[in-house]
Motif scaffolding. Structure first.
Motif, PDB file in Angstrom:
ATOM      1  N   VAL A  31       0.840  -1.201   0.000  1.00  0.00           N
ATOM      2  CA  VAL A  31       0.000   0.000   0.000  1.00  0.00           C
ATOM      3  C   VAL A  31       0.875   1.251   0.000  1.00  0.00           C
ATOM      4  N   GLU A  32       1.905   1.259   0.839  1.00  0.00           N
ATOM      5  CA  GLU A  32       2.793   2.421   0.915  1.00  0.00           C
ATOM      6  C   GLU A  32       3.528   2.638  -0.406  1.00  0.00           C
ATOM      7  N   CYS A  33       3.966   1.568  -1.042  1.00  0.00           N
ATOM      8  CA  CYS A  33       4.669   1.690  -2.328  1.00  0.00           C
ATOM      9  C   CYS A  33       3.744   2.233  -3.415  1.00  0.00           C
ATOM     10  N   ILE A  34       2.502   1.785  -3.426  1.00  0.00           N
ATOM     11  CA  ILE A  34       1.535   2.298  -4.400  1.00  0.00           C
ATOM     12  C   ILE A  34       1.293   3.787  -4.159  1.00  0.00           C
ATOM     13  N   LYS A  35       1.127   4.182  -2.901  1.00  0.00           N
ATOM     14  CA  LYS A  35       0.897   5.593  -2.575  1.00  0.00           C
ATOM     15  C   LYS A  35       2.076   6.471  -3.008  1.00  0.00           C
ATOM     16  N   GLN A  36       3.294   5.952  -2.865  1.00  0.00           N
ATOM     17  CA  GLN A  36       4.481   6.733  -3.215  1.00  0.00           C
ATOM     18  C   GLN A  36       4.715   6.814  -4.718  1.00  0.00           C
ATOM     19  N   ARG A  37       4.306   5.792  -5.463  1.00  0.00           N
ATOM     20  CA  ARG A  37       4.675   5.704  -6.881  1.00  0.00           C
ATOM     21  C   ARG A  37       3.590   6.185  -7.842  1.00  0.00           C
ATOM     22  N   VAL A  38       2.320   5.968  -7.507  1.00  0.00           N
ATOM     23  CA  VAL A  38       1.222   6.293  -8.410  1.00  0.00           C
ATOM     24  C   VAL A  38       0.829   7.760  -8.219  1.00  0.00           C
ATOM     25  N   PRO A  39       0.521   8.490  -9.316  1.00  0.00           N
ATOM     26  CA  PRO A  39       0.061   9.875  -9.154  1.00  0.00           C
ATOM     27  C   PRO A  39      -1.131   9.955  -8.188  1.00  0.00           C
ATOM     28  N   GLU A  40      -1.154  11.003  -7.387  1.00  0.00           N
ATOM     29  CA  GLU A  40      -2.116  11.115  -6.279  1.00  0.00           C
ATOM     30  C   GLU A  40      -3.563  10.913  -6.720  1.00  0.00           C
ATOM     31  N   LYS A  41      -3.940  11.449  -7.865  1.00  0.00           N
ATOM     32  CA  LYS A  41      -5.345  11.348  -8.287  1.00  0.00           C
ATOM     33  C   LYS A  41      -5.762   9.926  -8.649  1.00  0.00           C
ATOM     34  N   PHE A  42      -4.775   9.010  -8.836  1.00  0.00           N
ATOM     35  CA  PHE A  42      -5.086   7.619  -9.182  1.00  0.00           C
ATOM     36  C   PHE A  42      -4.833   6.646  -8.031  1.00  0.00           C
ATOM     37  N   VAL A  43      -4.379   7.154  -6.899  1.00  0.00           N
ATOM     38  CA  VAL A  43      -4.014   6.278  -5.776  1.00  0.00           C
ATOM     39  C   VAL A  43      -5.198   5.450  -5.308  1.00  0.00           C
ATOM     40  N   ASP A  44      -6.332   6.064  -5.087  1.00  0.00           N
ATOM     41  CA  ASP A  44      -7.485   5.358  -4.539  1.00  0.00           C
ATOM     42  C   ASP A  44      -7.911   4.200  -5.439  1.00  0.00           C
ATOM     43  N   ALA A  45      -8.043   4.458  -6.742  1.00  0.00           N
ATOM     44  CA  ALA A  45      -8.450   3.406  -7.684  1.00  0.00           C
ATOM     45  C   ALA A  45      -7.419   2.288  -7.727  1.00  0.00           C
ATOM     46  N   ASN A  46      -6.136   2.647  -7.658  1.00  0.00           N
ATOM     47  CA  ASN A  46      -5.086   1.623  -7.695  1.00  0.00           C
ATOM     48  C   ASN A  46      -5.068   0.793  -6.420  1.00  0.00           C
ATOM     49  N   LEU A  47      -5.322   1.416  -5.283  1.00  0.00           N
ATOM     50  CA  LEU A  47      -5.390   0.651  -4.036  1.00  0.00           C
ATOM     51  C   LEU A  47      -6.569  -0.312  -4.061  1.00  0.00           C
ATOM     52  N   LYS A  48      -7.703   0.124  -4.612  1.00  0.00           N
ATOM     53  CA  LYS A  48      -8.861  -0.757  -4.733  1.00  0.00           C
ATOM     54  C   LYS A  48      -8.573  -1.891  -5.713  1.00  0.00           C
ATOM     55  N   ALA A  49      -7.876  -1.571  -6.809  1.00  0.00           N
ATOM     56  CA  ALA A  49      -7.523  -2.597  -7.797  1.00  0.00           C
ATOM     57  C   ALA A  49      -6.583  -3.633  -7.175  1.00  0.00           C
ATOM     58  N   PHE A  50      -5.604  -3.164  -6.416  1.00  0.00           N
ATOM     59  CA  PHE A  50      -4.669  -4.059  -5.730  1.00  0.00           C
ATOM     60  C   PHE A  50      -5.431  -4.987  -4.787  1.00  0.00           C
ATOM     61  N   ALA A  51      -6.334  -4.413  -3.991  1.00  0.00           N
ATOM     62  CA  ALA A  51      -7.113  -5.204  -3.037  1.00  0.00           C
ATOM     63  C   ALA A  51      -7.986  -6.228  -3.754  1.00  0.00           C
ATOM     64  N   ALA A  52      -8.546  -5.851  -4.906  1.00  0.00           N
ATOM     65  CA  ALA A  52      -9.390  -6.776  -5.673  1.00  0.00           C
ATOM     66  C   ALA A  52      -8.577  -7.956  -6.204  1.00  0.00           C
ATOM     67  N   GLY A  53      -7.373  -7.688  -6.702  1.00  0.00           N
ATOM     68  CA  GLY A  53      -6.513  -8.763  -7.195  1.00  0.00           C
ATOM     69  C   GLY A  53      -6.059  -9.679  -6.075  1.00  0.00           C
ATOM     70  N   ARG A  54      -5.735  -9.095  -4.945  1.00  0.00           N
ATOM     71  CA  ARG A  54      -5.299  -9.887  -3.784  1.00  0.00           C
ATOM     72  C   ARG A  54      -6.433 -10.768  -3.290  1.00  0.00           C
ATOM     73  N   ALA A  55      -7.635 -10.211  -3.217  1.00  0.00           N
ATOM     74  CA  ALA A  55      -8.796 -10.988  -2.760  1.00  0.00           C
ATOM     75  C   ALA A  55      -9.121 -12.113  -3.750  1.00  0.00           C
ATOM     76  N   PHE A  56      -8.994 -11.842  -5.049  1.00  0.00           N
ATOM     77  CA  PHE A  56      -9.263 -12.861  -6.054  1.00  0.00           C
ATOM     78  C   PHE A  56      -8.304 -14.045  -5.887  1.00  0.00           C
ATOM     79  N   ALA A  57      -7.024 -13.733  -5.671  1.00  0.00           N
ATOM     80  CA  ALA A  57      -6.023 -14.796  -5.529  1.00  0.00           C
ATOM     81  C   ALA A  57      -6.179 -15.573  -4.233  1.00  0.00           C
ATOM     82  N   GLN A  58      -6.710 -14.942  -3.213  1.00  0.00           N
ATOM     83  CA  GLN A  58      -6.854 -15.616  -1.910  1.00  0.00           C
ATOM     84  C   GLN A  58      -8.087 -16.497  -1.841  1.00  0.00           C
ATOM     85  N   ARG A  59      -8.979 -16.412  -2.832  1.00  0.00           N
ATOM     86  CA  ARG A  59     -10.177 -17.260  -2.851  1.00  0.00           C
ATOM     87  C   ARG A  59      -9.814 -18.708  -3.061  1.00  0.00           C
TER      88      ARG A  59
END
Length: 195
Positions: free
Chosen positions: A167-195
């Motif tokens: 999460v911290e790496c995404i916040k530091q690397r992705v432009p601020e206006k896209f951080v929220d969508a990217n964090l949600k995308a990351f969480a969605a991929g992680r949840a998909f793999a953990q199923r």
């Protein structure tokens, strides 16, 4: 779960414009933030014209080289199915394959000079590929352009880096206006793999 203190090799592959290099950069940053050595090698090819992009990220306690020979990758993360098939020889026995459930027709197919492989899904499934609906998951998260981060989220479920580090790496690397969508995308991929 892959142990980050042992040398781990991840090959990320796709075509130009899919965000392969950003995903590799985020993986490298997460590894560095977790206190292990990292080496990265990129091959851009004709990426600006939709050509292949391949990036190898190697990390561990003592990484000697960034070179990934055939049969040595612990994981291949492919941003589309054709690239997954093309890079299968790099996957080691017992390694795993994460594939975006998408096909981007190469120029040779689009112009009728070549045909798509007839058994693409069956061939990938035979190799144990996990097909991930990255674009729909990214769209649900706020932007279809974050399919690369969905795939990274899926990969993260097999690595021992903390979720907070990612999460911290995404916040530091992705432009601020896209951080929220990217964090949600990351969480969605992680949840998909953990199923």
């Amino acid at each position: 779960m892959l142990n980050s203190h042992e040398t781990t090799t991840v090959l990320l592959c796709g075509v130009g414009g899919q965000g392969t290099i950003l995903a590799a950069d985020l993986l490298a940053r997460a590894a560095m933030a977790s206190g292990v050595q990292v080496k990265v090698s990129e091959i851009h090819g004709m990426s600006q014209r939709g050509g292949a992009v391949t990036t190898v990220v190697r990390f561990g306690k003592d990484v000697k080289s960034m070179v990934a020979d055939k049969g040595c990758c612990d994981c291949v993360v492919s941003f589309e199915k054709m690239e997954a098939l093309r890079n299968l020889p790099f996957l080691k026995k017992g390694g795993f394959l994460l594939v975006n459930d998408e096909v981007i027709k190469p120029q040779s197919v689009a112009t009728g000079k070549a045909a798509m492989p007839p058994r693409m899904n069956q061939d990938l499934e035979a190799e144990g590929a996990v097909l991930i609906p990255a674009a729909p998951l990214a769209a649900e998260a706020g932007t279809a352009k974050a399919a690369n981060v969905v795939l990274l989220g899926a990969l993260s479920a097999s690595l021992d880096f903390t979720e907070e580090t990612w999460v911290e790496c995404i916040k530091q690397r992705v432009p601020e206006k896209f951080v929220d969508a990217n964090l949600k995308a990351f969480a969605a991929g992680r949840a998909f793999a953990q199923r």
